[in-house]
Design a protein around this motif. Structure first.
Motif, PDB file in Angstrom:
ATOM      1  N   THR A  79       0.812  -1.215   0.000  1.00 54.52           N
ATOM      2  CA  THR A  79       0.000   0.000   0.000  1.00 54.52           C
ATOM      3  C   THR A  79       0.848   1.269   0.000  1.00 54.52           C
ATOM      4  OG1 THR A  79      -0.120   0.058   2.427  1.00 54.52           O
ATOM      5  CG2 THR A  79      -1.868  -1.147   1.252  1.00 54.52           C
ATOM      6  N   GLY A  80       2.119   1.144   0.382  1.00 57.59           N
ATOM      7  CA  GLY A  80       2.967   2.324   0.517  1.00 57.59           C
ATOM      8  C   GLY A  80       2.675   3.130   1.760  1.00 57.59           C
ATOM      9  N   GLU A  81       1.837   2.588   2.642  1.00 59.52           N
ATOM     10  CA  GLU A  81       1.498   3.265   3.900  1.00 59.52           C
ATOM     11  C   GLU A  81       2.518   2.843   4.960  1.00 59.52           C
ATOM     12  OE1 GLU A  81      -0.825   5.505   4.226  1.00 59.52           O
ATOM     13  OE2 GLU A  81      -1.679   5.274   2.230  1.00 59.52           O
ATOM     14  N   LEU A  82       3.529   3.685   5.176  1.00 55.03           N
ATOM     15  CA  LEU A  82       4.681   3.295   6.000  1.00 55.03           C
ATOM     16  C   LEU A  82       4.770   4.027   7.337  1.00 55.03           C
ATOM     17  CD1 LEU A  82       7.373   3.341   3.149  1.00 55.03           C
ATOM     18  CD2 LEU A  82       5.992   1.397   3.926  1.00 55.03           C
ATOM     19  N   ALA A  83       3.851   4.937   7.607  1.00 55.62           N
ATOM     20  CA  ALA A  83       4.011   5.836   8.746  1.00 55.62           C
ATOM     21  C   ALA A  83       3.822   5.162  10.097  1.00 55.62           C
ATOM     22  CB  ALA A  83       3.040   7.011   8.621  1.00 55.62           C
ATOM     23  N   THR A  84       3.088   4.047  10.141  1.00 55.32           N
ATOM     24  CA  THR A  84       2.773   3.463  11.458  1.00 55.32           C
ATOM     25  C   THR A  84       3.397   2.098  11.702  1.00 55.32           C
ATOM     26  OG1 THR A  84       0.712   2.467  10.636  1.00 55.32           O
ATOM     27  CG2 THR A  84       0.579   4.691  11.568  1.00 55.32           C
ATOM     28  N   ILE A  85       4.044   1.511  10.711  1.00 61.00           N
ATOM     29  CA  ILE A  85       4.586   0.164  10.909  1.00 61.00           C
ATOM     30  C   ILE A  85       5.694   0.173  11.960  1.00 61.00           C
ATOM     31  CG2 ILE A  85       6.378   0.214   9.115  1.00 61.00           C
ATOM     32  CD1 ILE A  85       3.824  -2.617   9.606  1.00 61.00           C
ATOM     33  N   GLY A  86       6.362   1.317  12.118  1.00 57.81           N
ATOM     34  CA  GLY A  86       7.376   1.444  13.153  1.00 57.81           C
ATOM     35  C   GLY A  86       6.786   1.403  14.553  1.00 57.81           C
ATOM     36  N   VAL A 125      11.354   5.043  10.181  1.00 63.93           N
ATOM     37  CA  VAL A 125      12.084   5.338  11.417  1.00 63.93           C
ATOM     38  C   VAL A 125      11.367   6.400  12.236  1.00 63.93           C
ATOM     39  CG1 VAL A 125      14.278   6.083  12.401  1.00 63.93           C
ATOM     40  CG2 VAL A 125      14.266   4.616  10.382  1.00 63.93           C
ATOM     41  N   GLU A 126      10.746   7.347  11.575  1.00 63.29           N
ATOM     42  CA  GLU A 126       9.958   8.345  12.308  1.00 63.29           C
ATOM     43  C   GLU A 126       8.779   7.680  13.012  1.00 63.29           C
ATOM     44  OE1 GLU A 126      11.199  12.029   9.351  1.00 63.29           O
ATOM     45  OE2 GLU A 126       9.224  11.068   9.142  1.00 63.29           O
ATOM     46  N   GLY A 127       8.197   6.635  12.400  1.00 66.80           N
ATOM     47  CA  GLY A 127       7.160   5.856  13.081  1.00 66.80           C
ATOM     48  C   GLY A 127       7.716   5.128  14.291  1.00 66.80           C
ATOM     49  N   ILE A 128       8.933   4.619  14.169  1.00 68.23           N
ATOM     50  CA  ILE A 128       9.587   3.983  15.320  1.00 68.23           C
ATOM     51  C   ILE A 128       9.743   4.999  16.448  1.00 68.23           C
ATOM     52  CG2 ILE A 128      11.763   2.953  16.119  1.00 68.23           C
ATOM     53  CD1 ILE A 128      12.005   1.696  13.303  1.00 68.23           C
ATOM     54  N   ALA A 129      10.159   6.212  16.098  1.00 71.35           N
ATOM     55  CA  ALA A 129      10.289   7.260  17.110  1.00 71.35           C
ATOM     56  C   ALA A 129       8.942   7.584  17.752  1.00 71.35           C
ATOM     57  CB  ALA A 129      10.895   8.514  16.483  1.00 71.35           C
ATOM     58  N   ASP A 130       7.871   7.588  16.949  1.00 71.11           N
ATOM     59  CA  ASP A 130       6.527   7.811  17.506  1.00 71.11           C
ATOM     60  C   ASP A 130       6.205   6.738  18.547  1.00 71.11           C
ATOM     61  OD1 ASP A 130       6.101  10.011  15.888  1.00 71.11           O
ATOM     62  OD2 ASP A 130       4.994   8.889  14.361  1.00 71.11           O
ATOM     63  N   GLY A 131       6.512   5.473  18.222  1.00 72.01           N
ATOM     64  CA  GLY A 131       6.260   4.390  19.163  1.00 72.01           C
ATOM     65  C   GLY A 131       7.077   4.531  20.431  1.00 72.01           C
ATOM     66  N   CYS A 132       8.336   4.918  20.270  1.00 74.67           N
ATOM     67  CA  CYS A 132       9.192   5.111  21.445  1.00 74.67           C
ATOM     68  C   CYS A 132       8.653   6.229  22.328  1.00 74.67           C
ATOM     69  CB  CYS A 132      10.625   5.412  21.002  1.00 74.67           C
ATOM     70  SG  CYS A 132      11.522   3.991  20.338  1.00 74.67           S
TER      71      CYS A 132
END
Length: 348
Positions: A79-86, A125-132
């Motif tokens: 889907t190209g939706e990558l913002a939340t997989i992190g 990686v920005e999604g990973i930072a959101d999770g952190c």
């Protein structure tokens, strides 16, 4: 003398070091946003430093966890939706750590791809930072691996590594006994387990990721990419409040296999399936896939992402505190003599 062959470069072999450096610069602000007490350095070194004393620990035990996102990645890639997989990546690690009674302190990620696309990688990686940030955990390092010939164009893989700490003697589970109450904390969808079956059901239903979700009304792919809920802050708050004997993260294996992981020998769990409403995504998966109740309960979280094993006398108060903190809470059963998990009522 034979003619010399034209010279090659690493970039011509498919690895762009400049792109990797550009990614590091791009994600530094995201990592900085996650800084917490104890962080003792920034990105770019050969190792990451963390000061447990500065984080407030007197006699700490370290706890570590590692995990991935599984084939949910396939939907994100397609889907190209990558913002939340992190966020999923962080959640799968830190939700496990908190079940040991540990506070997650720092996180490292491993991102591997065939060809590094800086914008796409930065979103991940920005999604990973959101999770952190949601977990109160510092993103203090990681690895980006560009591996042409290993991954197909556009494909990538993720792994995460979380380290936490607890004071000696404060680990979970502890003091679990018959009569303890099981509090179920609501999930935010499928989370990050069971996606091989999810994708098989979607394929059999003849749906594309941009089709309208039968259970939601929005795009199917986006609905199935709802990120895994992070329970760290609310779970730790409950532990500190008192009366929590164990926590079980409901991942692969569902309620059937994850609750027994925190029960001592000779004890089991009785679950009332009528105590909560099965969310629409699971109702659709069950119907469309022709899945039995037992298959659902050992494959998916079925709407319960974390189970709190609570002292009976504290259960009501803890349920209230968790609700006030933003969790959807249901009393789903109790600890009993025996072994394994038994169910009553009907899933659906």
């Amino acid at each position: 003398m034979a003619d010399r062959k034209p010279g090659l470069s690493y970039a011509e072999a498919g690895v762009d070091i400049d792109a990797g450096n550009a990614l590091v610069e791009r994600i530094k602000p995201a990592a900085k946003r996650t800084v917490r007490a104890g962080v003792a350095g920034g990105l770019g070194g050969f190792g990451a430093l963390f000061d447990l004393k500065a984080a407030g620990f007197a006699d700490p035990i370290l706890v570590a966890a590692t995990d991935g996102v599984g084939t949910k990645l396939r939907i994100a890639i397609d889907t190209g939706e990558l913002a939340t997989i992190g966020i999923d990546l962080v959640a799968m690690c830190v939700n496990d750590l908190v079940c040991q009674g540990a506070e997650p302190l720092f996180f490292l990620d491993y991102f591997a791809t065939g060809r590094l696309e800086v914008e796409a990688a930065a979103k991940i990686v920005e999604g990973i930072a959101d999770g952190c940030h949601l977990a109160g955990t510092a993103l203090i390092g990681g690895e980006t691996a560009e591996m042409p010939g290993i991954y197909a164009s556009g494909d990538f893989d993720l792994a995460g590594f979380a380290v936490g700490a607890m004071e000696r003697g404060q680990g979970l589970p502890r003091d679990v006994r018959a009569g303890d109450v099981l509090l179920g904390l609501g999930s935010d969808g499928v989370h990050s387990n069971g996606y091989s079956l999810v994708r098989r059901i979607v394929e059999r239903a003849g749906l594309d990721w941009d089709a309208t979700a039968p259970f939601d009304g929005g795009p199917l792919g986006a609905a199935l990419l709802a990120p895994t809920r992070i329970y760290v802050r609310t779970a730790l708050g409950a532990v500190r409040s008192g009366g929590v004997h164990a926590l079980a993260h409901i991942t692969g294996g569902g309620l059937t296999e994850n609750i027994p992981r925190v029960l001592p020998e000779g004890l089991g769990a009785e679950i009332d399936l009528d105590a909560w409403r099965l969310p629409g995504v699971f109702d659709w998966l069950m119907s469309e896939g022709g899945l039995s109740g037992p298959e659902m309960l050992k494959t998916f979280n079925c709407g319960i992402g974390m189970v709190v094993v609570a002292e009976a006398a504290r259960a009501r108060a803890l349920a209230g505190e968790l609700s006030e903190a933003g969790e959807t809470v249901a009393v789903i059963g109790r600890v009993s003599d025996g072994q394994g998990v038994s169910y009553r009522g009907r899933l659906g």
